[in-house]
Enzyme design. Structure first.
Site, mmCIF file in Angstrom:
data_model
loop_
_atom_site.group_PDB
_atom_site.id
_atom_site.type_symbol
_atom_site.label_atom_id
_atom_site.label_comp_id
_atom_site.label_asym_id
_atom_site.label_seq_id
_atom_site.Cartn_x
_atom_site.Cartn_y
_atom_site.Cartn_z
ATOM 1 N N HIS A 63 8.986 3.016 -7.403
ATOM 2 C CA HIS A 63 9.583 4.392 -6.901
ATOM 3 C C HIS A 63 9.421 5.490 -7.767
ATOM 4 O O HIS A 63 9.248 6.665 -7.545
ATOM 5 C CB HIS A 63 10.712 4.154 -6.091
ATOM 6 C CG HIS A 63 10.610 3.236 -4.737
ATOM 7 N ND1 HIS A 63 11.569 2.265 -4.851
ATOM 8 C CD2 HIS A 63 9.859 3.258 -3.816
ATOM 9 C CE1 HIS A 63 11.093 1.557 -3.561
ATOM 10 N NE2 HIS A 63 9.854 2.155 -3.076
ATOM 11 N N ASP A 87 11.464 2.505 3.312
ATOM 12 C CA ASP A 87 12.821 1.883 2.610
ATOM 13 C C ASP A 87 13.564 3.252 1.965
ATOM 14 O O ASP A 87 14.636 3.010 1.548
ATOM 15 C CB ASP A 87 12.462 0.862 1.567
ATOM 16 C CG ASP A 87 11.357 1.342 0.776
ATOM 17 O OD1 ASP A 87 11.595 2.243 -0.221
ATOM 18 O OD2 ASP A 87 10.354 0.725 0.798
ATOM 19 N N ASP A 138 2.560 8.151 12.939
ATOM 20 C CA ASP A 138 1.472 7.848 12.209
ATOM 21 C C ASP A 138 1.062 8.692 11.235
ATOM 22 O O ASP A 138 0.912 10.157 11.708
ATOM 23 C CB ASP A 138 0.331 7.543 13.202
ATOM 24 C CG ASP A 138 -0.652 6.667 12.534
ATOM 25 O OD1 ASP A 138 -0.670 6.495 11.354
ATOM 26 O OD2 ASP A 138 -1.557 6.461 13.294
ATOM 27 N N GLY A 139 1.281 8.258 10.069
ATOM 28 C CA GLY A 139 0.908 9.318 8.772
ATOM 29 C C GLY A 139 -0.432 9.851 8.922
ATOM 30 O O GLY A 139 -1.089 10.950 8.485
ATOM 31 N N ASP A 156 2.789 5.817 0.376
ATOM 32 C CA ASP A 156 3.500 4.725 -0.214
ATOM 33 C C ASP A 156 3.531 3.756 0.956
ATOM 34 O O ASP A 156 4.543 3.216 1.575
ATOM 35 C CB ASP A 156 5.234 5.216 -0.278
ATOM 36 C CG ASP A 156 6.036 3.825 -0.792
ATOM 37 O OD1 ASP A 156 5.648 2.947 -1.123
ATOM 38 O OD2 ASP A 156 7.419 4.089 -0.537
ATOM 39 N N SER A 157 2.335 3.170 1.041
ATOM 40 C CA SER A 157 1.994 2.414 2.258
ATOM 41 C C SER A 157 2.165 0.745 1.820
ATOM 42 O O SER A 157 2.418 0.313 0.841
ATOM 43 C CB SER A 157 0.631 2.542 2.542
ATOM 44 O OG SER A 157 -0.510 2.060 1.389
ATOM 45 N N THR A 158 2.019 0.106 2.849
ATOM 46 C CA THR A 158 1.713 -1.284 2.625
ATOM 47 C C THR A 158 0.311 -1.714 2.267
ATOM 48 O O THR A 158 -0.394 -0.712 1.926
ATOM 49 C CB THR A 158 1.825 -2.085 4.089
ATOM 50 O OG1 THR A 158 1.146 -1.495 5.207
ATOM 51 C CG2 THR A 158 3.335 -2.017 4.459
ATOM 52 N N ASP A 159 -0.013 -2.864 1.981
ATOM 53 C CA ASP A 159 -1.308 -3.218 1.546
ATOM 54 C C ASP A 159 -2.311 -2.930 2.569
ATOM 55 O O ASP A 159 -2.127 -2.450 3.806
ATOM 56 C CB ASP A 159 -1.635 -4.904 1.490
ATOM 57 C CG ASP A 159 -0.596 -5.224 0.444
ATOM 58 O OD1 ASP A 159 -0.424 -4.475 -0.757
ATOM 59 O OD2 ASP A 159 -0.151 -6.439 0.419
HETATM 60 N N1 SPD Z 1 1.651 -5.744 -2.239
HETATM 61 C C1 SPD Z 1 2.625 -4.884 -1.651
HETATM 62 C C2 SPD Z 1 2.483 -3.396 -1.975
HETATM 63 C C3 SPD Z 1 3.433 -2.578 -1.002
HETATM 64 C C4 SPD Z 1 3.483 -1.287 -1.723
HETATM 65 N N2 SPD Z 1 4.390 -0.429 -0.874
HETATM 66 C C5 SPD Z 1 5.717 -0.891 -0.947
HETATM 67 C C6 SPD Z 1 6.640 -0.069 -0.341
HETATM 68 C C7 SPD Z 1 7.896 0.307 -1.306
HETATM 69 N N3 SPD Z 1 8.588 1.646 -0.926
#
Ligand code: SPD
Length: 282
Positions: A63, A87, A138-139, A156-159
């Site tokens: 972060h 989060d 949705d971003g 700051d996304s998921t995979d």
């Molecule tokens: N492999 C997981 C990568 C996740 C990246 N984003 C996490 C969000 C935390 N704020």
């Protein structure tokens, strides 16, 4: 192995397992499977679709690096957009900057924010700051709708699988460019140089085709695949390599510092190789 363990299958042949003290929360949201467990090694941990997103013990690295590198590259960031990041960790860092007047969090899944508020208060603690606006949308649509609005955009996304895939396309970067002010910049989390080299290369060249300045920087994140993580930055005007360390405000951090700002852009040869132009490759 005794007791309950949580396992992220990082690739079909590589996994990270942590012993669980307690499962705190588990639900199927409209978007994903959300889970919060308390682990012995990393404290409370947020998982989405069985992929570790953040843990209380190592979240500060990610972060701080996703927020302070772009915010200190811009000389006076005021309006900042975070896409994902439900989060609240990136927001907590952004609001440490006195120049920031407005921090917009665009998160698709309201349940992530609710769970973080309840179980991860040390991460979500900035979400109630008066400068923060939270929008559950949705971003990708959000950046399509704005022009010359933001100084800094943080992805700051998921995979890059499922709904997040669209956040790693050239079209998305073009819309990010449009949504930024004439001297704006953006950063995105872009995976592991050990495991996702081809992906990082593709993203780097897509960003470089849209922004005059494209850079990659690194941080060590023990709970992410490979342990070493990349962030990719696109900027219209300011170069993160030209930031004067003396100009960086001293704010309370545990990983980021003016020295780390510069050091993070020094890439080991195997990462340099990932982004080396085709004609210079051996
Ligand atoms: N492999 C997981 C990568 C996740 C990246 N984003 C996490 C969000 C935390 N704020």
């Amino acid at each position: 192995m005794q007791g309950i363990w949580v396992t992220e299958l990082q690739t079909p042949s590589l996994a990270l397992s942590c012993r669980v003290k307690k499962t705190l929360h588990r639900e199927k949201t409209p978007y994903q499977e959300l889970c919060i467990v308390d682990t012995e090694a990393f404290g409370r941990m947020l998982l989405l679709d069985d992929v570790i997103q953040t843990t209380v013990k190592d979240e500060f690295v990610y972060h701080e690096m996703i927020a302070h590198v772009p915010l200190n590259t811009h000389p006076h960031p005021q309006e900042v957009l975070v896409i994902g990041g439900g989060d609240g960790g990136a927001i907590r860092e952004i609001i440490k900057h006195a120049s920031v007047t407005r921090a917009v969090l665009v998160e698709i899944d309201a349940r992530v924010v609710a769970a973080a508020r309840e179980y991860l208060p040390e991460i979500a603690c900035g979400l109630d700051d008066a400068r923060v606006e939270i929008r559950f949308e949705d971003g990708i649509d959000h950046v399509r709708r704005f022009e010359s609005q933001y100084d800094v955009i943080i992805v700051d996304s998921t995979d890059p699988v499922g709904p997040a895939e669209g956040l790693f396309t050239r079209e998305f970067y073009q819309n990010v460019f449009k949504a930024l002010k004439p001297d704006g910049l953006f950063v995105a989390q872009t995976e592991s140089p050990f495991l996702n080299g081809e992906f990082i290369r593709r993203v780097y060249y897509d960003i470089a085709s849209v922004f005059p300045i494209a850079r990659i920087y690194l941080a060590t994140i023990p709970t992410y695949p490979g342990g070493l993580w990349t962030f990719s930055l696109g900027s219209k005007q300011y170069d993160p390599l030209e930031v004067d360390p003396a100009r960086i405000p001293r704010i309370p951090t545990r990983y980021y510092s003016p020295e780390m700002h510069r050091a993070a852009f020094i890439l080991p040869p195997f990462v340099e190789e990932i982004i080396r132009p085709e004609e210079e490759r051996e």
